[in-house]
Enzyme design. Sequence first.
Site, PDB file in Angstrom:
ATOM      1  N   HIS A  17      45.700  46.624  44.037  1.00 20.57           N
ATOM      2  CA  HIS A  17      45.426  45.246  44.448  1.00 20.57           C
ATOM      3  C   HIS A  17      44.779  45.266  45.837  1.00 20.57           C
ATOM      4  O   HIS A  17      44.741  46.291  46.510  1.00 20.57           O
ATOM      5  CB  HIS A  17      46.734  44.443  44.495  1.00 20.57           C
ATOM      6  CG  HIS A  17      47.271  44.151  43.137  1.00 20.57           C
ATOM      7  ND1 HIS A  17      48.319  44.856  42.583  1.00 20.57           N
ATOM      8  CD2 HIS A  17      46.909  43.230  42.214  1.00 20.57           C
ATOM      9  CE1 HIS A  17      48.570  44.380  41.378  1.00 20.57           C
ATOM     10  NE2 HIS A  17      47.731  43.396  41.120  1.00 20.57           N
TER      11      HIS A  17
ATOM     12  N   SER B   1      53.574  36.280  36.329  1.00 16.90           N
ATOM     13  CA  SER B   1      52.578  36.459  37.389  1.00 16.90           C
ATOM     14  C   SER B   1      51.840  35.140  37.609  1.00 16.90           C
ATOM     15  O   SER B   1      51.700  34.336  36.677  1.00 16.90           O
ATOM     16  CB  SER B   1      51.572  37.518  36.952  1.00 16.90           C
ATOM     17  OG  SER B   1      50.435  37.490  37.785  1.00 16.90           O
ATOM     18  N   SER B   2      51.333  34.963  38.826  1.00 15.68           N
ATOM     19  CA  SER B   2      50.591  33.721  39.116  1.00 15.68           C
ATOM     20  C   SER B   2      49.247  33.690  38.372  1.00 15.68           C
ATOM     21  O   SER B   2      48.613  32.636  38.287  1.00 15.68           O
ATOM     22  CB  SER B   2      50.350  33.573  40.617  1.00 15.68           C
ATOM     23  OG  SER B   2      49.613  34.667  41.103  1.00 15.68           O
TER      24      SER B   2
HETATM   25  O1  GFB Z   1      44.221  41.870  44.457  1.00 19.67           O
HETATM   26  P1  GFB Z   1      43.062  41.848  43.558  1.00 19.67           P
HETATM   27  O2  GFB Z   1      42.611  43.153  42.998  1.00 19.67           O
HETATM   28  O3  GFB Z   1      43.311  40.920  42.314  1.00 19.67           O
HETATM   29  O4  GFB Z   1      41.797  41.212  44.324  1.00 19.67           O
HETATM   30  P2  GFB Z   1      43.415  39.332  42.009  1.00 19.67           P
HETATM   31  C1  GFB Z   1      41.873  40.060  45.080  1.00 19.67           C
HETATM   32  C2  GFB Z   1      40.546  39.767  45.758  1.00 19.67           C
HETATM   33  O5  GFB Z   1      40.280  40.769  46.748  1.00 19.67           O
HETATM   34  C3  GFB Z   1      39.307  39.741  44.852  1.00 19.67           C
HETATM   35  C4  GFB Z   1      38.948  41.228  46.645  1.00 19.67           C
HETATM   36  O6  GFB Z   1      38.475  38.676  45.248  1.00 19.67           O
HETATM   37  C5  GFB Z   1      38.647  41.083  45.156  1.00 19.67           C
HETATM   38  O7  GFB Z   1      37.241  41.075  44.920  1.00 19.67           O
HETATM   39  N1  GFB Z   1      38.831  42.582  47.180  1.00 19.67           N
HETATM   40  C6  GFB Z   1      38.085  42.948  48.263  1.00 19.67           C
HETATM   41  C7  GFB Z   1      39.398  43.709  46.705  1.00 19.67           C
HETATM   42  N2  GFB Z   1      38.122  44.256  48.456  1.00 19.67           N
HETATM   43  C8  GFB Z   1      38.946  44.769  47.508  1.00 19.67           C
HETATM   44  C9  GFB Z   1      39.387  46.100  47.215  1.00 19.67           C
HETATM   45  O8  GFB Z   1      39.024  47.084  47.857  1.00 19.67           O
HETATM   46  N3  GFB Z   1      40.252  46.222  46.166  1.00 19.67           N
HETATM   47  C10 GFB Z   1      40.680  45.164  45.426  1.00 19.67           C
HETATM   48  N4  GFB Z   1      41.547  45.365  44.414  1.00 19.67           N
HETATM   49  N5  GFB Z   1      40.245  43.897  45.672  1.00 19.67           N
HETATM   50  C11 GFB Z   1      45.048  40.256  40.254  1.00 19.67           C
HETATM   51  C12 GFB Z   1      45.047  40.377  38.762  1.00 19.67           C
HETATM   52  O9  GFB Z   1      44.023  39.391  40.552  1.00 19.67           O
HETATM   53  O10 GFB Z   1      46.226  39.670  40.764  1.00 19.67           O
HETATM   54  C13 GFB Z   1      46.308  40.930  38.257  1.00 19.67           C
HETATM   55  O11 GFB Z   1      43.930  41.138  38.359  1.00 19.67           O
HETATM   56  C14 GFB Z   1      47.537  40.325  38.906  1.00 19.67           C
HETATM   57  O12 GFB Z   1      46.352  40.730  36.877  1.00 19.67           O
HETATM   58  C15 GFB Z   1      47.397  40.263  40.402  1.00 19.67           C
HETATM   59  O13 GFB Z   1      47.768  39.058  38.394  1.00 19.67           O
HETATM   60  C16 GFB Z   1      48.548  39.538  41.066  1.00 19.67           C
HETATM   61  O14 GFB Z   1      44.315  38.613  42.943  1.00 19.67           O
HETATM   62  O15 GFB Z   1      42.058  38.734  41.862  1.00 19.67           O
END
Ligand code: GFB
Length: 314
Positions: free
Chosen positions: A180, A108-109
């Site tokens: 995500h 994963s990145s």
């Molecule tokens: O995709 P995400 O959950 O994970 O969140 P990461 C990416 C960004 O979107 C963060 C924002 O800045 C969140 O605060 N965001 C805004 C939201 N609204 C929402 C929402 O309703 N739901 C979610 N989930 N995010 C993950 C890692 O990091 O990336 C994993 O935790 C994995 O381990 C994955 O590597 C690829 O991109 O920050």
Amino acid sequence: MRKRQSIYVAGHRGMVGSAILRRLQLLSRAPILTRSREELDLCNNAQVRVFFERERPGRVIMAAAKVGGILANYEKPVEFLLENLRMQNNVISAAYETGVEKLLFLGSSCIYPKYAHQPISESTLLSGELEPTNEPYAIAKIAGVKLCQAYAREYKKNFISVMPTNLYGPNDNFDLHTSHVLPALIRKVHNAWERGEPSVTLWGTGKPRREFLHVDDLADACLFLLENYDSAEIINIGYGEDVTICELAQIICEVVGYQGKINFDHSKPDGTPRKLLDLSRLFSLGWRPRISLSEGIRSTYQWFLQNRKFGHVT
Ligand code: GFB
């Protein structure tokens, strides 16, 4: 002989594994092996060993993992660390012990440092602190990479590791608590549109930048690398461009046809400020992504609508 030619896709019901399976069914003549979680618990070492000894696959794609968005990672550090370590240790060691010819491990990145120089090259690994919200998951994935590299160096095994950027597409998890950002936003914006709500609330500041790759492009890249890449050096897989979370929300609002206001809940974490992969290594081999972000979001939204009707989306 026939068994030796087979290819085992671990995690074929997940978003990544199912995309790889579709691609293999289209392109490969090799017999494909799959097992559901009920048939084979990858956390159970004895079961994994029996499966590999009996089936003796020739190639393995390790796409099984416990995955989730920023909040799920933060809330379940034990499960993200332990389940991933168990599954990957069992599969990779059994692959070695039963003479698997080639194995592809999906990392994963998020294994790269939180403040890595952008775009992030493969050489950045372990050069700085990780993003705390997903450190347990990242440590597990780094351990998987290191195990593949150790088998390559010590026992000359062709075990390769690929590092995908943030992925999306059919069979994604649309649960608002554990998903995500991209599927979460599709669901939130769709719900707001359907209920006629004046605004939708997203997490964080909307300023972090993320690169999104459609999972069908990822599957294509994995099969390309299975054929064309034999190095223990890790290799990034991405789209090549990133957007802010705010820009992503605007694209999704346009696709859904929602014209309400977008609010941000600053009490929720932002995570890594930026995660754009350097794709020079992959592009130098001749592979390119085909699915644009707006096209990919459109088709994923259609998938969401169709599967929502039948209750497949949690
Ligand atoms: O995709 P995400 O959950 O994970 O969140 P990461 C990416 C960004 O979107 C963060 C924002 O800045 C969140 O605060 N965001 C805004 C939201 N609204 C929402 C929402 O309703 N739901 C979610 N989930 N995010 C993950 C890692 O990091 O990336 C994993 O935790 C994995 O381990 C994955 O590597 C690829 O991109 O920050």
